[in-house]
Design a protein around this motif. Structure first.
Motif, mmCIF file in Angstrom:
data_model
loop_
_atom_site.group_PDB
_atom_site.id
_atom_site.type_symbol
_atom_site.label_atom_id
_atom_site.label_comp_id
_atom_site.label_asym_id
_atom_site.label_seq_id
_atom_site.Cartn_x
_atom_site.Cartn_y
_atom_site.Cartn_z
ATOM 1 N N SER A 92 1.939 2.256 1.594
ATOM 2 C CA SER A 92 2.954 1.124 1.298
ATOM 3 C C SER A 92 3.943 0.976 2.429
ATOM 4 C CB SER A 92 3.764 1.444 0.006
ATOM 5 O OG SER A 92 4.615 0.628 -0.266
ATOM 6 N N CYS A 93 3.942 2.038 3.272
ATOM 7 C CA CYS A 93 5.209 1.835 3.931
ATOM 8 C C CYS A 93 4.562 1.961 5.694
ATOM 9 C CB CYS A 93 6.088 3.210 4.191
ATOM 10 S SG CYS A 93 7.148 3.017 2.676
ATOM 11 N N THR A 111 12.122 -3.706 -3.338
ATOM 12 C CA THR A 111 13.012 -4.701 -2.738
ATOM 13 C C THR A 111 12.915 -6.098 -3.076
ATOM 14 O OG1 THR A 111 11.175 -4.683 -0.868
ATOM 15 C CG2 THR A 111 13.101 -3.368 -0.276
ATOM 16 N N ASN A 112 11.800 -6.455 -3.889
ATOM 17 C CA ASN A 112 11.658 -7.679 -4.226
ATOM 18 C C ASN A 112 12.552 -7.857 -5.192
ATOM 19 O OD1 ASN A 112 7.873 -8.404 -3.872
ATOM 20 N ND2 ASN A 112 9.390 -7.576 -2.437
ATOM 21 N N THR A 121 2.724 -10.015 -3.504
ATOM 22 C CA THR A 121 2.174 -9.307 -2.497
ATOM 23 C C THR A 121 0.708 -9.158 -2.275
ATOM 24 O OG1 THR A 121 4.102 -7.894 -2.573
ATOM 25 C CG2 THR A 121 2.421 -7.300 -0.923
ATOM 26 N N HIS A 166 6.868 -4.061 11.407
ATOM 27 C CA HIS A 166 6.657 -2.484 11.700
ATOM 28 C C HIS A 166 5.310 -2.392 10.900
ATOM 29 C CE1 HIS A 166 8.395 -2.055 7.622
ATOM 30 N NE2 HIS A 166 7.571 -1.087 7.474
HETATM 31 C C1 PLP Z 1 5.483 -4.369 -0.012
HETATM 32 C C2 PLP Z 1 6.468 -4.289 0.730
HETATM 33 N N1 PLP Z 1 7.650 -5.267 0.714
HETATM 34 C C3 PLP Z 1 8.924 -4.997 1.287
HETATM 35 C C4 PLP Z 1 9.180 -3.931 1.962
HETATM 36 C C5 PLP Z 1 10.579 -3.821 2.597
HETATM 37 O O1 PLP Z 1 10.403 -3.956 4.052
HETATM 38 P P1 PLP Z 1 11.514 -3.105 4.847
HETATM 39 O O2 PLP Z 1 11.541 -1.636 4.595
HETATM 40 O O3 PLP Z 1 11.222 -3.394 6.214
HETATM 41 O O4 PLP Z 1 12.825 -3.672 4.621
HETATM 42 C C6 PLP Z 1 8.047 -3.166 2.191
HETATM 43 C C7 PLP Z 1 8.416 -1.618 3.103
HETATM 44 O O5 PLP Z 1 7.665 -1.530 3.927
HETATM 45 C C8 PLP Z 1 6.749 -3.240 1.422
HETATM 46 O O6 PLP Z 1 5.866 -2.283 1.745
#
Ligand code: PLP
Length: 487
Positions: free
Chosen positions: A77-78, A172-173, A214, A269
């Motif tokens: 995920s990250c 974060t969504n 996603t 990233h």
């Molecule tokens: C699917 C998804 N959406 C959103 C994010 C949020 O991104 P950020 O950490 O750059 O704010 C991430 C984090 O990596 C993510 O894996």
């Protein structure tokens, strides 16, 4: 184990390297160089050190944390992948690193040209028509894209307040949607790990501004019904938002714009090899289809009179989402990655990311069976339920053997549905070689064998890390609450 701080190692009257600047005035004359308010006469309290001691201190410090530069980091995920040093070299060229944000705009033409090229590259790989580079992270890109959607419906005079989000979405969504004033409705996942279409259709009505999805999802699966989903969303007059955090699984092969998405963000990233800023300073470029272009934040870099220039004259824009021009140093690193790889290289990177995840999934299948049968994309979700120890202990022992733990679903890293508890989300990325993948697999097996004979070693791990085991509940509460206040 504790590490001495640089202040506690300080020794009085030890000095670092001398600064020889023949222009710098001696005596008190230097005071004429500065405004009186800018001069501080009291002691600053900096540690006193020789140069070599400083270098040793920070070199040792850098060895105390596990990072992509010293070992595999298969964090699902990250996406922690190698950041080519070539990117850093480009971003610190004088013409980029030494500009001042208040410098007159027409003295920075090299930067505008590079950013315009980068905007065009993002538009090309995502299939969108216009791009803003302002957002400072993936989540900030989401926020920006949702502001655009909000403004679009305001202009149409439609009061649509709901954003649909699958339950596999990154946390974060819903947070970004709520920050923009939307209500979130969550769509469940079906048995095959895809968004449940029946539930989706039940939720579609005139209140729905958009669906935020996603693809591939954070389960590492490609949403194969995406064209049907796009068609239904558009028939409803709503918009389709692409959380492009996982673009690294499809870049160079297919494009979100061609799948029917109207608004996207990408995480540089994850896909374009820049450092992960933990919510910023990173970069989360946001792209839109042409009909949404007027709403993008100011400034957008455009070609005006044959020259790349930031365009502030955007009367319908959602406004400013970031000071100055965004995180240019991060954007330049991403641009360098695109240019250094070229179309074929980007496609190969994608193919390798998918191949590597499937290799791990296959090689570990007897020990950690995959939750879903179909081939995974850039990451795989494996079930840790049959291990002799708790998954959260298992992954911490990997640290002792030089592998960063994968994302552990049940430990609260990703808030999937209950049935995914004890699952591990593993993303090796395209930058690991086969030898490195085999090393990761070997360490998983080593910990599994140890669990059978010495579970205590695993329950108390990590043993070699600077920070000993952090207990989940304590970690969550200790900084905020006194013990007695814990809920
Ligand atoms: C699917 C998804 N959406 C959103 C994010 C949020 O991104 P950020 O950490 O750059 O704010 C991430 C984090 O990596 C993510 O894996």
């Amino acid at each position: 184990m504790t590490l001495e701080s640089i202040f506690s190692k300080s020794r009085p009257d030890v000095s670092g390297s001398a600064i020889f600047d023949t222009d710098f005035p001696t005596g008190d004359d230097w005071r004429n160089w500065f405004e009186a308010d800018d001069i501080r006469d009291e002691q600053v309290g900096l540690p006193e050190f020789s140069e070599v001691d400083v270098v040793r201190h920070f070199t040792n410090l850098s060895q105390e944390a596990h990072g992509v530069d010293n070992g595999p980091y298969p964090l699902g995920s990250c996406t922690m992948k190698y950041n080519p040093k070539r990117n850093d070299k480009l971003a610190i060229l004088d013409g980029f690193a030494k500009v001042h944000p208040h410098q007159p705009v027409d003295t920075m033409s090299g930067i505008w040209e590079s950013l315009l090229n980068f905007q065009n590259d993002i538009a090309e790989v995502t299939g969108m028509d216009a791009v803003t580079l302002q957002p400072a992270a993936g989540a900030h890109g989401e926020f920006t894209g949702l502001l655009v959607i909000k403004k679009y419906f305001e202009q149409l005079g439609q009061d649509r307040k709901v954003i649909l989000i699958p339950d596999t979405a990154h946390g974060t969504n819903p947070a970004s949607a709520a920050m923009c004033g939307f209500h979130c409705k969550i769509i469940p996942t079906n048995q095959r790990g895809l968004m449940d279409l029946e539930s989706f259709e039940e939720h579609l009505n005139d209140d729905v501004a958009g669906l935020m999805i996603t693809n591939p999802s954070t389960l590492g699966l490609f949403e194969e019904n995406i064209e049907t989903i796009a068609q239904k969303i558009h028939e409803n007059g709503s918009l389709l938002y692409y959380d492009g955090a996982n673009l690294n699984a499809i870049m160079g092969l297919i494009r979100p714009g061609d799948m029917g998405f109207d608004v996207i963000h990408i995480n540089t990233h994850k896909t374009l090899s820049t450092p992960h800023g933990g919510g910023g300073p990173g970069a989360g470029p946001c792209g839109v289809k042409a009909f949404l272009e007027p709403y993008l934040p100011v400034p957008v870099i455009r070609e005006i009179d044959g020259k790349a220039t930031p365009d502030f004259d955007r009367p319908d824009s959602v406004g400013k989402v970031k000071t100055f021009f965004g995180h240019i140093e991060v954007l330049l690193r991403a641009y360098c990655y695109i240019r250094a790889n070229g179309p074929d290289g980007l496609k190969t990177a994608t193919e390798n990311a998918v191949l590597n995840a499937n290799y791990i999934k296959h090689q570990l299948s007897d020990l950690l069976p995959a939750l879903f049968e179909q081939n995974c994309m850039h990451e795989c979700l494996l079930h840790g339920g049959s291990l002799e120890v708790k998954g959260s202990d298992f992954v911490k022992r990997l640290i002792d053997f030089g592998v960063h733990p994968p994302t552990l679903v049940g430990a609260g890293c990703v808030h999937f549905a209950k049935e995914f508890d004890e699952a591990m989300l593993i993303e090796p990325t395209e930058t690991e070689s086969k030898a490195s993948l085999d090393f990761i697999i070997e360490q998983f097996r080593r910990v599994a064998s140890e669990a059978k004979v010495a579970p205590y070693m695993i329950e108390t791990a990590p043993h070699n890390a600077l920070t000993a085991k952090i207990i989940h509940n304590e970690a969550a509460w200790m900084s905020v609450y006194e013990d007695d206040d814990q809920p």
